[in-house]
Design an enzyme around this catalytic site. Structure first.
Site, PDB file in Angstrom:
ATOM      1  CG  LEU A  28      -2.199  -0.701   1.726  1.00  0.00           C
ATOM      2  CD1 LEU A  28      -2.980  -1.483   2.779  1.00  0.00           C
ATOM      3  CD2 LEU A  28      -2.897  -1.592  -0.145  1.00  0.00           C
TER       4      LEU A  28
ATOM      5  CD  GLU B 299      -7.974   1.493   3.968  1.00  0.00           C
ATOM      6  OE1 GLU B 299      -8.270   1.205   3.155  1.00  0.00           O
ATOM      7  OE2 GLU B 299      -6.945   0.485   4.796  1.00  0.00           O
TER       8      GLU B 299
END
Length: 158
Positions: free
Chosen positions: A26, A36
């Protein structure tokens, strides 16, 4: 066999310049954004219909970017899209060579009664087929010095 009309959901976290990944990680790696991640888990894992499971549909690179210990993503039917692989990678539930094949698979007698929501979870090659409509931001989130926004995009062109 007739293909039933099905809503496809997609979920993606992006950094400010719309990047979704970097070197198989990510964009904010090694920082971990637990809120998240919890949002991703909740959205993709929670079926609307009791007794059914959601599908996570992902490309080969996304599959292999998930740590082996976390594959397949639990409590979800994991389908990997790949033009290169001939058999589903170890741990994946199904392999499809393209989007059309994946949709036919969802309508197969084996899956049709099990599947609730379908979540497209990446990566970029898979998202490219989606048409993006103006989103509905819920405001800027900040966690561990990283800002991000949750947005919802809807596509009716399927």
């Amino acid at each position: 066999m007739t293909v039933m009309s099905r809503i496809l959901n997609s979920i993606v976290a992006v950094c400010p310049d719309m990047g979704i990944g970097k070197n198989g990680n990510l964009p904010w790696h090694p920082i971990r954004l637990s809120n998240e991640f919890k949002h991703f888990q909740k959205m993709t894992m929670t079926p609307l219909v009791e007794g059914k499971k959601n599908v996570v549909l992902m490309g080969r690179k996304t599959w292999f970017s998930i740590p082996a210990a976390n594959r397949p993503l639990k409590n979800r039917i994991n389908i990997v899209l790949s033009r290169e692989l001939n058999t589903a990678p170890e741990g994946a539930h199904y392999l499809a060579s393209d989007f059309s094949s994946a949709l036919h698979l969802l309508d197969s007698s084996e899956l049709e009664k099990q599947v609730d929501q379908v979540w497209i979870i990446g990566g970029s090659a898979v998202y490219k087929f989606l048409v993006r409509f103006p989103g509905v931001p819920t405001g800027v989130q900040e966690e561990n010095g990283v800002q991000y926004v949750f947005e919802v995009y809807e596509s009716t062109d399927h």
